[in-house]
Structure formats: structure tokens, C-alpha cells
Write a protein that holds these residues in place. Sequence first.
Motif, PDB file in Angstrom:
ATOM      1  N   LEU A  57       8.580 -20.747   3.047  1.00 31.32           N
ATOM      2  CA  LEU A  57      10.008 -20.538   3.267  1.00 31.32           C
ATOM      3  C   LEU A  57      10.581 -19.416   2.407  1.00 31.32           C
ATOM      4  CD1 LEU A  57      11.115 -24.268   3.455  1.00 31.32           C
ATOM      5  CD2 LEU A  57      10.649 -22.718   5.351  1.00 31.32           C
ATOM      6  N   GLY A  58       9.891 -18.321   2.359  1.00 32.02           N
ATOM      7  CA  GLY A  58      10.426 -17.171   1.628  1.00 32.02           C
ATOM      8  C   GLY A  58      10.074 -17.149   0.163  1.00 32.02           C
ATOM      9  N   ASN A  59       9.178 -18.038  -0.298  1.00 31.03           N
ATOM     10  CA  ASN A  59       8.860 -18.074  -1.721  1.00 31.03           C
ATOM     11  C   ASN A  59       7.662 -17.218  -2.097  1.00 31.03           C
ATOM     12  OD1 ASN A  59      10.818 -19.856  -2.881  1.00 31.03           O
ATOM     13  ND2 ASN A  59       9.915 -21.454  -1.624  1.00 31.03           N
ATOM     14  N   SER A  60       7.198 -16.385  -1.207  1.00 30.51           N
ATOM     15  CA  SER A  60       6.080 -15.524  -1.544  1.00 30.51           C
ATOM     16  C   SER A  60       6.521 -14.467  -2.538  1.00 30.51           C
ATOM     17  CB  SER A  60       5.543 -14.839  -0.281  1.00 30.51           C
ATOM     18  OG  SER A  60       6.553 -14.045   0.283  1.00 30.51           O
ATOM     19  N   LEU A  61       5.537 -13.902  -3.258  1.00 32.53           N
ATOM     20  CA  LEU A  61       5.864 -12.854  -4.209  1.00 32.53           C
ATOM     21  C   LEU A  61       6.424 -11.648  -3.462  1.00 32.53           C
ATOM     22  CD1 LEU A  61       2.864 -13.004  -6.680  1.00 32.53           C
ATOM     23  CD2 LEU A  61       5.132 -13.995  -6.928  1.00 32.53           C
ATOM     24  N   THR A  62       7.521 -11.154  -3.929  1.00 31.29           N
ATOM     25  CA  THR A  62       8.240 -10.104  -3.214  1.00 31.29           C
ATOM     26  C   THR A  62       7.961  -8.716  -3.752  1.00 31.29           C
ATOM     27  OG1 THR A  62      10.131 -10.294  -4.712  1.00 31.29           O
ATOM     28  CG2 THR A  62      10.121 -11.715  -2.755  1.00 31.29           C
ATOM     29  N   ARG A  63       7.290  -8.645  -4.926  1.00 33.84           N
ATOM     30  CA  ARG A  63       7.123  -7.372  -5.618  1.00 33.84           C
ATOM     31  C   ARG A  63       8.479  -6.711  -5.822  1.00 33.84           C
ATOM     32  NH1 ARG A  63       2.193  -5.840  -6.855  1.00 33.84           N
ATOM     33  NH2 ARG A  63       2.845  -3.707  -7.269  1.00 33.84           N
ATOM     34  N   SER A  64       9.435  -7.534  -6.224  1.00 36.89           N
ATOM     35  CA  SER A  64      10.775  -7.046  -6.545  1.00 36.89           C
ATOM     36  C   SER A  64      11.119  -7.425  -7.977  1.00 36.89           C
ATOM     37  CB  SER A  64      11.824  -7.642  -5.598  1.00 36.89           C
ATOM     38  OG  SER A  64      11.652  -7.159  -4.287  1.00 36.89           O
ATOM     39  N   ILE A  65      11.780  -6.496  -8.663  1.00 36.74           N
ATOM     40  CA  ILE A  65      12.232  -6.729 -10.037  1.00 36.74           C
ATOM     41  C   ILE A  65      13.762  -6.696 -10.034  1.00 36.74           C
ATOM     42  CG2 ILE A  65      12.191  -5.931 -12.429  1.00 36.74           C
ATOM     43  CD1 ILE A  65       9.471  -6.800 -11.442  1.00 36.74           C
ATOM     44  N   GLY A  66      14.368  -7.709 -10.616  1.00 37.32           N
ATOM     45  CA  GLY A  66      15.816  -7.742 -10.726  1.00 37.32           C
ATOM     46  C   GLY A  66      16.283  -6.996 -11.967  1.00 37.32           C
ATOM     47  N   LEU A  92       9.516   2.100 -10.786  1.00 34.69           N
ATOM     48  CA  LEU A  92       9.035   0.889 -10.119  1.00 34.69           C
ATOM     49  C   LEU A  92       8.641   1.166  -8.672  1.00 34.69           C
ATOM     50  CD1 LEU A  92      11.442  -1.849 -11.518  1.00 34.69           C
ATOM     51  CD2 LEU A  92       8.966  -1.733 -11.826  1.00 34.69           C
ATOM     52  N   GLU A  93       9.390   2.045  -8.019  1.00 33.58           N
ATOM     53  CA  GLU A  93       9.051   2.398  -6.638  1.00 33.58           C
ATOM     54  C   GLU A  93       7.691   3.080  -6.577  1.00 33.58           C
ATOM     55  OE1 GLU A  93      10.947   4.843  -2.834  1.00 33.58           O
ATOM     56  OE2 GLU A  93      12.182   4.327  -4.568  1.00 33.58           O
ATOM     57  N   ASN A  94       7.379   3.897  -7.588  1.00 26.58           N
ATOM     58  CA  ASN A  94       6.062   4.535  -7.648  1.00 26.58           C
ATOM     59  C   ASN A  94       4.952   3.504  -7.818  1.00 26.58           C
ATOM     60  OD1 ASN A  94       7.179   7.107  -7.425  1.00 26.58           O
ATOM     61  ND2 ASN A  94       7.314   7.390  -9.655  1.00 26.58           N
ATOM     62  N   LEU A  95       5.305   2.341  -8.381  1.00 26.91           N
ATOM     63  CA  LEU A  95       4.341   1.260  -8.590  1.00 26.91           C
ATOM     64  C   LEU A  95       4.404   0.229  -7.469  1.00 26.91           C
ATOM     65  CD1 LEU A  95       4.922   0.735 -12.423  1.00 26.91           C
ATOM     66  CD2 LEU A  95       2.988   1.901 -11.347  1.00 26.91           C
ATOM     67  N   ASN A  96       5.086   0.592  -6.371  1.00 27.46           N
ATOM     68  CA  ASN A  96       5.218  -0.268  -5.191  1.00 27.46           C
ATOM     69  C   ASN A  96       6.044  -1.526  -5.451  1.00 27.46           C
ATOM     70  OD1 ASN A  96       3.616   1.456  -3.514  1.00 27.46           O
ATOM     71  ND2 ASN A  96       1.780   0.622  -4.492  1.00 27.46           N
ATOM     72  N   TYR A  97       6.998  -1.419  -6.360  1.00 26.45           N
ATOM     73  CA  TYR A  97       7.975  -2.482  -6.566  1.00 26.45           C
ATOM     74  C   TYR A  97       9.332  -1.990  -6.075  1.00 26.45           C
ATOM     75  CZ  TYR A  97       5.077  -5.383  -9.662  1.00 26.45           C
ATOM     76  OH  TYR A  97       4.096  -6.199 -10.183  1.00 26.45           O
ATOM     77  N   ILE A 302       9.252  -1.316 -18.187  1.00 29.84           N
ATOM     78  CA  ILE A 302       8.504  -1.615 -16.963  1.00 29.84           C
ATOM     79  C   ILE A 302       7.119  -2.161 -17.298  1.00 29.84           C
ATOM     80  CG2 ILE A 302       7.374  -0.550 -14.970  1.00 29.84           C
ATOM     81  CD1 ILE A 302       9.840   1.320 -14.829  1.00 29.84           C
ATOM     82  N   LYS A 303       6.447  -1.546 -18.262  1.00 37.59           N
ATOM     83  CA  LYS A 303       5.132  -2.045 -18.675  1.00 37.59           C
ATOM     84  C   LYS A 303       5.230  -3.475 -19.184  1.00 37.59           C
ATOM     85  CE  LYS A 303       3.147   2.455 -19.954  1.00 37.59           C
ATOM     86  NZ  LYS A 303       2.658   3.308 -21.071  1.00 37.59           N
ATOM     87  N   LYS A 304       6.293  -3.743 -19.943  1.00 42.22           N
ATOM     88  CA  LYS A 304       6.474  -5.074 -20.508  1.00 42.22           C
ATOM     89  C   LYS A 304       6.708  -6.125 -19.419  1.00 42.22           C
ATOM     90  CE  LYS A 304       6.126  -4.498 -24.977  1.00 42.22           C
ATOM     91  NZ  LYS A 304       5.081  -5.217 -25.751  1.00 42.22           N
ATOM     92  N   ILE A 305       7.567  -5.814 -18.452  1.00 41.45           N
ATOM     93  CA  ILE A 305       7.877  -6.814 -17.434  1.00 41.45           C
ATOM     94  C   ILE A 305       6.672  -7.068 -16.530  1.00 41.45           C
ATOM     95  CG2 ILE A 305       8.840  -5.220 -15.702  1.00 41.45           C
ATOM     96  CD1 ILE A 305      10.112  -8.762 -16.588  1.00 41.45           C
ATOM     97  N   ILE A 306       5.897  -6.042 -16.231  1.00 46.33           N
ATOM     98  CA  ILE A 306       4.710  -6.236 -15.390  1.00 46.33           C
ATOM     99  C   ILE A 306       3.656  -7.063 -16.131  1.00 46.33           C
ATOM    100  CG2 ILE A 306       2.770  -5.047 -14.292  1.00 46.33           C
ATOM    101  CD1 ILE A 306       4.717  -2.832 -13.500  1.00 46.33           C
ATOM    102  N   LYS A 307       3.478  -6.795 -17.410  1.00 46.91           N
ATOM    103  CA  LYS A 307       2.547  -7.604 -18.206  1.00 46.91           C
ATOM    104  C   LYS A 307       3.009  -9.049 -18.277  1.00 46.91           C
ATOM    105  CE  LYS A 307       0.586  -4.003 -21.193  1.00 46.91           C
ATOM    106  NZ  LYS A 307       0.458  -3.516 -22.593  1.00 46.91           N
ATOM    107  N   ARG A 308       4.324  -9.246 -18.411  1.00 50.08           N
ATOM    108  CA  ARG A 308       4.864 -10.601 -18.487  1.00 50.08           C
ATOM    109  C   ARG A 308       4.700 -11.330 -17.162  1.00 50.08           C
ATOM    110  NH1 ARG A 308       5.709 -13.925 -22.521  1.00 50.08           N
ATOM    111  NH2 ARG A 308       6.380 -12.113 -23.717  1.00 50.08           N
ATOM    112  N   ILE A 309       4.835 -10.617 -16.054  1.00 46.07           N
ATOM    113  CA  ILE A 309       4.618 -11.223 -14.734  1.00 46.07           C
ATOM    114  C   ILE A 309       3.169 -11.679 -14.596  1.00 46.07           C
ATOM    115  CG2 ILE A 309       4.492 -10.703 -12.265  1.00 46.07           C
ATOM    116  CD1 ILE A 309       6.954  -8.876 -12.695  1.00 46.07           C
ATOM    117  N   LYS A 310       2.247 -10.866 -15.076  1.00 46.37           N
ATOM    118  CA  LYS A 310       0.826 -11.200 -14.963  1.00 46.37           C
ATOM    119  C   LYS A 310       0.420 -12.315 -15.919  1.00 46.37           C
ATOM    120  CE  LYS A 310      -0.583  -6.596 -13.379  1.00 46.37           C
ATOM    121  NZ  LYS A 310      -1.364  -5.366 -13.686  1.00 46.37           N
ATOM    122  N   ASP A 311       1.076 -12.374 -17.064  1.00 43.64           N
ATOM    123  CA  ASP A 311       0.747 -13.393 -18.063  1.00 43.64           C
ATOM    124  C   ASP A 311       2.041 -13.891 -18.695  1.00 43.64           C
ATOM    125  OD1 ASP A 311      -0.264 -15.037 -20.004  1.00 43.64           O
ATOM    126  OD2 ASP A 311      -1.292 -13.475 -21.140  1.00 43.64           O
TER     127      ASP A 311
END
Length: 335
Positions: A57-66, A92-97, A302-311
Motif C-alpha cells: 500500500l505505498g510503503n515501498s522505498l521511494t528513494r526520496s529524501i525529505g 541527490l538527483e545525481n544519486l537517483n534520489y 548527503i553522505k551522512k543521510i545515505i549512510k544512516r539509511i543503510k545503517d
Amino acid sequence: MSKRITMQDVANKVGVSKVTVSKALTGKGEISESMREKIKQVAKELGYLYNHTGKNLGNSLTRSIGIITSERYFGQDANFYIDMYKMISDELENLNYTTILHILSPENEKNSIIPRMILEQKIEGVIILGQLARDYLKKINQYQFPMVFLDFYYNNFDVDSVITDNFFSAYEITSYLIENGHRNIGYVGNIKLTSSIQDRYLGYYKSMLEYDLEIKPQWIISDKDDDGEWKEIELPKEIPTAFVCNCDIAANNLIEKLKASGYNVPEDCSVVGFDDSIHATLSIPQITTIRVNLQELSKVAIKKIIKRIKDFHRYSSRVMVKTKLIKRDSVIKIL
């Protein structure tokens, strides 16, 4: 009606991030089989339905950052956060977010109204751009989203912070004034507003202390009220030979106030700013200031938020980005 079970509910129950749950349910990513089975079992117990792609129901990862910021940071040609947002969005757009910008009103901040992008889990993580109220951030933190504070920090938050080296930069530019013969130096800024302004004041304070110079209370001038709204600068009866301002807008406003009161800048009073914004070059005279590295701040965040998303459970850290002293025409050497 019963509450719809979300991927975040599963993550909270297991004690992992939403990203880890997604990896377990989609069969992708490096995750132990025991953890994968545990997550699947908890999802089943909670009634979280998903298909082979992990969608529900729309809960898939969106690759969007708020990106959440306050509307008080916009106005009087204040482009600092606008420029930073553009850099973050482009990178972020260059990283496909994709990015979702939420500009927070004072009322919603005061009443802790959480943006729908968080409530509806439309994003993977959130960057808080500019200091918001502590209680509001505590409320957001309860949703256990990966989060980064950009351009400020708070204690008692297990959140990554990316800031300018405000303390040393203000220490450096104050010392520059002192090296040019100035001994009576004031400070312009409401030190109760943000950690950045406070740290810049403390850098000014350290330099004055180091040179054994007196800091007169009447020379500490506020440029904003306690709600962050700009106000007219009130000059002291006795003008020091120089002022350190917390930002270029304040420096420009001070220069205009001094000139309207019959003083010449820098002949009667030298003025320095902070940020190296457009106001520093439009001012007459052009303002000696501190150049903030917006691009590096954005990249680190950006590096920090992506690392935090992964871990999600990794240790948090605070990164300070260096600046550069830019010398222009608003400082005169006193012999």
C-alpha cells in the motif's frame, strides 16, 4: 477502524531500520538469514502484507529524501538556505534520489505538526535544514526516521550533525580585526537563537579574551527578536572601532544604520560579516567576511543521510566544515 500496519511498525518491533526490513522482505541486500526470518515472522504476526517486491500500500522505498526547514529562514533576500537546498537537491538527483521540501510554519512548529511525508512514510530519511525547536525535533525523532541536522546541533540527540566551523571562523575574523589595531570591538547577533550564532559569539569572545580585551555589554547588539524576526539595530551611545556580525545581512544592516547616523565605514567603524553571501558584495563598502562552503556542507549531509539509511543504528557524529576569510573593504587598519 484498526491502524494500518506499516513497514516502520515492523522495523520498530524488531529494533532495526525500515531499510533493513525492506531488504529482508525483498530478499535483497546483505542480511543474515536469521534476521531475515525474524523480520518475516514479525511482519506476519503484525499483519503486514507484502508481495515479492516488498510493497505494501505505498510503503515501498521511494528513494526520496525529505528536507524540512522553517519559513523564518526566508525573507529579506535571505538566499543561504535556498542555495543550500538547490545544491542538496541537485546532488541527490545525481544519486537517483528525489527531494521533498517542507517549509515549516511557526504555528506548525510550535504545535508539533508533523509533515505528511513522514506520517505517510513517503521518504527514506530527512535532512533538517536550519535549527528548529528542540521539542519539535523530539517529536519527529519518535518516528525513527534516518535524520541529519544541517547547520546546527543539539545535545541529547543521537543524530548526525553537519555544521560550519563557526567557533574558529569567528575567532579568526575577530583576531583579524585585532591584528589591524582594533581594541574596542562589538558583536551583532541574537545569541539565544541558534547554535551557529552562539558559536560565532563564543569565537569572538575567545579572541577578545586571548588578547585581554574588554567586552562591554552595551556593544553586544541584537539584530533579531527571539522569534527570529529582523528588527532595527539600535546603536550604542559610544561606538566601538569595529563590529563582528553573525551574518552578512546583519553586517549590511549595521553599515546602513551607521551611515544614516553620520558615521563612515570603515573610517569611523569597521564591520565584518559571516557567510560571504551576495549582501557582502552588494554592500558599500564591500564586506570582509567568512566564506561558508555550502557545497561541502551539502555533500557531507548527503553522505551522512545515505549512510544512516543503510545503517540506522550506526554511531552518530558531528562534522565541522572549514571556511575561508575573505578580505574586502569594510576594515581599516588602526595605527
